[in-house]
Scaffold this motif. Structure first.
Motif, mmCIF file in Angstrom:
data_model
loop_
_atom_site.group_PDB
_atom_site.id
_atom_site.type_symbol
_atom_site.label_atom_id
_atom_site.label_comp_id
_atom_site.label_asym_id
_atom_site.label_seq_id
_atom_site.Cartn_x
_atom_site.Cartn_y
_atom_site.Cartn_z
ATOM 1 N N HIS A 135 50.740 40.236 70.009
ATOM 2 C CA HIS A 135 50.020 38.991 69.742
ATOM 3 C C HIS A 135 49.932 38.825 68.232
ATOM 4 C CE1 HIS A 135 45.861 36.855 69.511
ATOM 5 N NE2 HIS A 135 46.850 36.003 69.345
ATOM 6 N N LEU A 136 50.602 37.804 67.700
ATOM 7 C CA LEU A 136 50.605 37.522 66.269
ATOM 8 C C LEU A 136 49.671 36.359 65.973
ATOM 9 C CD1 LEU A 136 54.441 37.663 65.434
ATOM 10 C CD2 LEU A 136 52.769 39.522 65.360
ATOM 11 N N VAL A 137 48.845 36.517 64.947
ATOM 12 C CA VAL A 137 47.996 35.445 64.435
ATOM 13 C C VAL A 137 48.543 35.073 63.060
ATOM 14 C CG1 VAL A 137 45.648 34.740 63.817
ATOM 15 C CG2 VAL A 137 46.013 36.364 65.687
ATOM 16 N N ILE A 138 49.056 33.849 62.939
ATOM 17 C CA ILE A 138 49.765 33.407 61.734
ATOM 18 C C ILE A 138 48.991 32.260 61.093
ATOM 19 C CG2 ILE A 138 51.953 32.481 60.845
ATOM 20 C CD1 ILE A 138 53.293 33.620 63.354
ATOM 21 N N GLU A 139 48.973 32.251 59.777
ATOM 22 C CA GLU A 139 48.372 31.122 59.076
ATOM 23 C C GLU A 139 49.059 29.827 59.488
ATOM 24 O OE1 GLU A 139 46.898 32.147 54.712
ATOM 25 O OE2 GLU A 139 48.969 32.753 55.063
ATOM 26 N N GLN A 190 43.038 24.147 67.382
ATOM 27 C CA GLN A 190 42.707 25.324 66.560
ATOM 28 C C GLN A 190 43.392 25.147 65.206
ATOM 29 O OE1 GLN A 190 42.818 29.122 68.621
ATOM 30 N NE2 GLN A 190 43.815 30.054 66.848
ATOM 31 N N GLN A 191 42.637 24.829 64.170
ATOM 32 C CA GLN A 191 43.189 24.272 62.941
ATOM 33 C C GLN A 191 43.813 25.292 61.996
ATOM 34 O OE1 GLN A 191 43.537 21.051 62.297
ATOM 35 N NE2 GLN A 191 42.618 20.534 64.270
ATOM 36 N N GLU A 192 43.314 26.502 61.917
ATOM 37 C CA GLU A 192 43.690 27.378 60.807
ATOM 38 C C GLU A 192 44.686 28.463 61.161
ATOM 39 O OE1 GLU A 192 41.103 28.328 57.768
ATOM 40 O OE2 GLU A 192 39.441 27.128 58.482
ATOM 41 N N THR A 193 44.953 28.690 62.413
ATOM 42 C CA THR A 193 45.902 29.738 62.791
ATOM 43 C C THR A 193 46.805 29.273 63.921
ATOM 44 O OG1 THR A 193 44.284 30.708 64.330
ATOM 45 C CG2 THR A 193 44.401 31.652 62.100
ATOM 46 N N LEU A 194 47.954 29.932 64.025
ATOM 47 C CA LEU A 194 48.869 29.789 65.157
ATOM 48 C C LEU A 194 48.932 31.131 65.870
ATOM 49 C CD1 LEU A 194 51.873 27.985 63.408
ATOM 50 C CD2 LEU A 194 50.179 26.926 64.907
ATOM 51 N N TRP A 195 48.980 31.089 67.193
ATOM 52 C CA TRP A 195 49.077 32.327 67.972
ATOM 53 C C TRP A 195 50.412 32.366 68.691
ATOM 54 C CZ3 TRP A 195 43.641 32.571 70.718
ATOM 55 C CH2 TRP A 195 42.662 32.821 69.755
ATOM 56 N N LEU A 196 51.027 33.531 68.677
ATOM 57 C CA LEU A 196 52.239 33.788 69.446
ATOM 58 C C LEU A 196 52.023 35.058 70.255
ATOM 59 C CD1 LEU A 196 55.009 33.218 66.720
ATOM 60 C CD2 LEU A 196 54.146 31.553 68.361
ATOM 61 N N HIS A 197 52.406 35.032 71.518
ATOM 62 C CA HIS A 197 52.394 36.228 72.367
ATOM 63 C C HIS A 197 53.841 36.549 72.722
ATOM 64 C CE1 HIS A 197 48.135 35.247 72.694
ATOM 65 N NE2 HIS A 197 47.941 36.459 73.166
ATOM 66 N N ILE A 198 54.316 37.704 72.285
ATOM 67 C CA ILE A 198 55.741 38.034 72.364
ATOM 68 C C ILE A 198 55.919 39.291 73.203
ATOM 69 C CG2 ILE A 198 57.793 38.619 71.022
ATOM 70 C CD1 ILE A 198 56.473 37.147 68.650
ATOM 71 N N ARG A 199 56.622 39.155 74.313
ATOM 72 C CA ARG A 199 56.914 40.291 75.195
ATOM 73 C C ARG A 199 58.137 41.034 74.676
ATOM 74 N NH1 ARG A 199 56.860 41.079 80.910
ATOM 75 N NH2 ARG A 199 57.150 43.307 81.255
ATOM 76 N N SER A 200 58.076 42.364 74.663
ATOM 77 C CA SER A 200 59.189 43.175 74.179
ATOM 78 C C SER A 200 60.246 43.305 75.270
ATOM 79 C CB SER A 200 58.690 44.567 73.758
ATOM 80 O OG SER A 200 57.762 44.462 72.713
ATOM 81 N N GLY A 239 56.683 31.389 52.359
ATOM 82 C CA GLY A 239 56.450 32.078 53.614
ATOM 83 C C GLY A 239 54.981 32.029 54.018
ATOM 84 N N LEU A 240 54.763 32.226 55.292
ATOM 85 C CA LEU A 240 53.415 32.312 55.833
ATOM 86 C C LEU A 240 53.046 33.771 56.030
ATOM 87 C CD1 LEU A 240 53.789 29.530 58.538
ATOM 88 C CD2 LEU A 240 52.803 29.278 56.261
ATOM 89 N N HIS A 241 51.769 34.030 56.182
ATOM 90 C CA HIS A 241 51.299 35.403 56.355
ATOM 91 C C HIS A 241 50.836 35.620 57.792
ATOM 92 C CE1 HIS A 241 51.416 36.832 52.170
ATOM 93 N NE2 HIS A 241 51.152 35.569 51.861
ATOM 94 N N ILE A 242 51.245 36.740 58.334
ATOM 95 C CA ILE A 242 50.712 37.186 59.622
ATOM 96 C C ILE A 242 49.405 37.898 59.311
ATOM 97 C CG2 ILE A 242 51.103 38.616 61.663
ATOM 98 C CD1 ILE A 242 54.106 38.334 61.130
ATOM 99 N N VAL A 243 48.288 37.268 59.666
ATOM 100 C CA VAL A 243 46.989 37.784 59.239
ATOM 101 C C VAL A 243 46.404 38.790 60.220
ATOM 102 C CG1 VAL A 243 46.482 35.725 57.904
ATOM 103 C CG2 VAL A 243 45.790 35.820 60.299
ATOM 104 N N LEU A 283 45.233 45.332 64.725
ATOM 105 C CA LEU A 283 45.604 45.689 63.369
ATOM 106 C C LEU A 283 45.484 44.483 62.464
ATOM 107 C CD1 LEU A 283 48.936 47.478 64.303
ATOM 108 C CD2 LEU A 283 46.780 48.624 63.872
ATOM 109 N N SER A 284 45.057 44.719 61.254
ATOM 110 C CA SER A 284 45.177 43.678 60.249
ATOM 111 C C SER A 284 46.582 43.758 59.680
ATOM 112 C CB SER A 284 44.140 43.879 59.148
ATOM 113 O OG SER A 284 44.343 45.129 58.520
ATOM 114 N N ALA A 285 47.137 42.633 59.277
ATOM 115 C CA ALA A 285 48.521 42.624 58.808
ATOM 116 C C ALA A 285 48.663 41.623 57.681
ATOM 117 C CB ALA A 285 49.470 42.271 59.954
ATOM 118 N N ASN A 286 49.670 41.843 56.860
ATOM 119 C CA ASN A 286 49.943 40.913 55.777
ATOM 120 C C ASN A 286 51.443 40.705 55.645
ATOM 121 O OD1 ASN A 286 49.132 39.202 53.674
ATOM 122 N ND2 ASN A 286 49.582 40.777 52.155
ATOM 123 N N ALA A 287 52.148 40.811 56.775
ATOM 124 C CA ALA A 287 53.595 40.624 56.756
ATOM 125 C C ALA A 287 53.914 39.148 56.543
ATOM 126 C CB ALA A 287 54.204 41.127 58.057
#
Length: 755
Positions: free
Chosen positions: A451-455, A491-501, A436-440, A548-552
């Motif tokens: 807005h999720l920042v993922i490895e 952008q080499q080290e992270t992926l960004w997702l913007h998710i509307r609820s 799995g990857l980490h949501i950083v 928020l910092s996250a480690n999910a």
């Protein structure tokens, strides 16, 4: 909205309008044949009471506190039949607050606006009207204009707007604005004065005349030109099914009519059940997007065609089953020894299928197909029952197994597509098994956007505008949902997702990260470069958001291509995003910025313009128009930082450059043609020209009120003649239909992002 330009109205049109207003007046006034202030507010449909009270006071010519039909018709006739001066005088009276209002009402209005009434001559002087507008009156009116347009600005900014408009209109620097000065200022806005209206109230506007019947859109040349690949594909698909049916029917022509129908449908089912799998080979389809085949086949519509073929399969299965049942019924009557149930429920050698089980496997297939179709409908998927759709759709494994047992020739059709489908699944499982990857990092943005920042995995390569399937076990173990990648490939080290609820899963995601962070094991250490990039990232949260910092842990599957991959091979691209529909364009615009910067760095002595620089083997763009439509002010906070950087980059590298033009629209804001907004919009224009910055977004691009006039927007694009125009849209289906019609009218290619 009142009818305007009535000097050209015919006598019949004028009479019809008068009858309509009289009828509407009667439905609102009731038995007393008078309209009071509350009834007037409800009919006018204004957000704030200030303008309703001002209009009411001006309509109530005798000051009785109610409006009669005679007063209403007199006032409306002045506005409808009057010239520009008549309309402007009415507008002036709206802004000249010490006229046509009682002292108590003026004091009440000022208090609701948050202004001490005793500081104004509105509360001191008689109510006969001064014939001029002072700064205090203008400030109060502009404050109500902001509220009417749902725009929130600090008090200091309101003062700047008031000063900008007042200085521009007060030509003689006397400290007040006269009617003549206001008219002189408005002469710079001829299109506004021509269509000046009082309100959007539908009760004042007669129903539009019925349009004459015209040729259906589907029969126009523009429609066929813009949908040629789709229509050609549908024609070929239909022709192939007819050919397969005919060949199978001819081969069994001597076995009776019911057998002919059953065999023809069976052969079509062999093809269509295989084609269902082909349409879901996402990795193969993504690869095909980079080949010349993408110009011929409508790859962007593969999900739509998958749904269409699903309906075709169920219809063919129903006819196929019905024909066999009718044939078995005929055989049962001829035989006399066996009932129909024996033919349907008992395995009989020679009846087809493995061991004569064609009847039993066929009935099972019909049941599974019906269940899959029933639980695939939007009402099931979007009503919080995604698991039902997911698990019933997994029965495709059982369906293909039964088809191999049921039809002796199905395996020949299914061999190659089935192997490709299995290979894609194995690749997907390998990605997931790799860990799995980490949501950083998580940013909770306005309007419930997460807005999720993922490895970013080491060997994960994608194109701007691509999307992935995301699984977060903490939210739902088995659910995978598609989301567009909003970060650039550079952008080499992270992926960004913007998710509307918007649905159950996305709301759970937002609520999960809203909760206080539970104690967790030591997070995986981030590299120094990643930490630095996170600190430098432009996508910081809005003023009322939280970071928020996250480690999910999460899992991704993809990437998969979208129509937006065509943007870089376009000549003139028009990108239209509505709300969160900006996410694919965020990645694309960033990629343009990265490529442009890299080009300039690699060729510091180059003096070509931006447009000429970018015309290479990867990017043939000559012009980009970016249009972003939002409902209210808060929605612009999602990506305004990125857009600001893009503007600054273009200004620094090419002052006055027009390679990238931005167009912002705020639909909750009233247009310049409305009397409740004309002063505010003029002030915003003046201040934007003075400061080179928009007061709503902070961009250099002025935010336009209301919805775009697509005929004017596309007309301007066509006039520029910067190459072949392609329009890319991401947003609501309803708006997509409107834009598609206009694209057909102008001959532009239209692409819509589909999941």
């Amino acid at each position: 909205r009142l009818p305007t330009g009535s000097c050209t109205m015919s006598a019949a049109e004028d009479a019809e309008w008068l009858r309509w207003v009289t009828k509407q007046f009667g439905s609102i006034a009731g038995e007393d044949k008078e309209i009071n202030l509350e009834e007037f507010k409800a009919a006018l449909q204004v957000k704030e009471s200030f303008f309703a009270e001002r209009f009411f006071a001006l309509f109530d010519s005798d000051g009785s506190g109610t409006i009669s039909l005679e007063e209403l018709l007199k006032a409306l006739s002045l506005l409808v039949h009057g010239n520009e001066t008549d309309k402007l005088r009415f507008l002036f009276q709206v802004y000249d607050m010490d006229g046509k209002m009682t002292k108590n009402r003026v004091v009440g209005v000022l208090r609701r606006a948050g202004v001490p009434a005793l500081t104004h001559r509105d509360a001191r002087s008689p109510c006969a009207g001064s014939g001029s507008i002072d700064p205090d009156e203008l400030r109060v009116v502009l404050r109500w204009c902001l509220r009417e347009s749902a725009i929130a600005l600090p008090e200091e900014r309101l003062g700047d707007l008031t000063l900008a408009l007042f200085e521009a209109a007060d030509k003689d620097h006397s400290g007040s604005i006269t009617f003549e000065e206001l008219r002189e200022e408005l002469e710079g806005f001829p299109e506004v004065m021509e269509n000046l209206t009082i309100s959007a109230a539908s009760w004042l506007k007669p129903p539009p005349p019925r349009e004459r019947s015209r040729r259906p859109r589907y029969l126009t040349q523009a429609y066929w030109h813009n949908h040629r690949s789709k229509l050609t594909f549908l024609g070929g698909y239909t022709g192939l099914n007819l050919l397969l049916f005919t060949l199978a029917a001819l081969r069994h022509a001597g076995l009776g009519g019911w057998v002919v129908v059953a065999r023809g449908c069976g052969q079509c089912l062999n093809f269509n059940c295989t084609f269902l799998a082909v349409l879901m080979l996402r990795r193969c389809l993504t690869w095909l997007r980079g080949t010349p085949i993408a110009k011929v086949l409508p790859l962007d519509q593969h999900v739509v065609f998958h749904q269409l073929v699903g309906y075709v399969v169920l219809a063919l299965a129903a006819v196929h089953t019905g024909a066999h049942v009718a044939n078995f019924s005929r055989l049962a009557r001829q035989d006399g020894r066996h009932a129909l149930a024996k033919y349907l429920l008992s395995a009989r050698p020679g009846m087809g299928g493995l061991g004569g089980t064609a009847s039993q496997t066929g009935l099972a297939l019909v049941g599974l197909l019906a269940a899959m179709l029933a639980f695939s409908t939007p009402c099931v998927r979007r009503s919080g029952h995604f698991e039902v759709f997911y698990w019933t759709h997994l029965s495709y494994i059982s369906v293909w197994t039964l088809l191999i047992l049921h039809g002796p020739n199905f395996w020949k059709w299914f061999a190659v597509p089935g192997c490709l489908f299995a290979l894609e699944k194995v690749v997907g499982l390998a990605w997931r098994r790799a860990g799995g990857l980490h949501i950083v990092e998580v940013n909770l943005l306005p309007s419930k956007v997460t807005h999720l920042v993922i490895e970013r995995p080491q060997f994960f390569h994608y194109k701007p505008g691509d999307y992935i399937y995301l699984n977060i076990p903490a939210i739902a173990t088995y659910e995978w949902h598609p989301f567009t990648i909003s970060s650039a490939p550079e952008q080499q080290e992270t992926l960004w997702l913007h998710i509307r609820s918007l649905g159950q899963w996305t709301n759970k995601l937002y609520e999960y990260f809203q909760q206080p962070e539970p104690p967790s094991p030591e997070p995986k250490p981030l590299s120094r470069s990643l930490r630095e990039k996170r600190c430098r990232s432009w996508a910081q949260v809005g003023a009322d958001g939280s970071q928020l910092s996250a480690n999910a842990e999460c899992y991704i599957d993809g990437p998969y291509g979208t129509p937006t991959r065509r943007i870089f091979t376009s000549e003139h691209a028009v990108l239209i995003g509505a709300g969160i529909g900006i996410t694919p364009f965020a990645s694309i615009l960033q990629s343009i910025m990265y490529r442009y910067r890299r080009r300039k760095q690699s060729c510091p002595s180059c003096h070509y313009s931006w447009c000429e620089d970018l015309r290479d083997e990867e990017m043939t763009l000559r012009k980009v128009d970016f249009i972003w439509i939002n409902r209210d002010q808060k929605h612009f906070e999602w990506f305004v930082s990125l857009l600001t950087k893009l503007e600054m980059e273009q200004v620094e590298q090419e002052p006055g450059g027009r390679f990238l033009e931005m167009h912002m629209y705020m639909t909750s804001a009233l247009s310049k043609n409305d009397m409740k907004a004309i002063g505010l919009q003029m002030a915003l224009d003046l201040l934007a020209a003075k400061e080179q910055r928009d007061s709503i977004t902070g961009l250099r691009t002025r935010t336009q009120p209301g919805r775009p006039d697509w005929r004017k927007v596309f007309g301007k694009v066509a006039e520029e003649k910067r190459g072949k125009v392609q329009v890319f849209f991401c947003g609501s289906p309803a708006l997509a239909k409107i834009i598609r019609v206009h694209c057909e009218h102008f001959g532009f290619r239209f692409f819509k992002e589909n999941f």
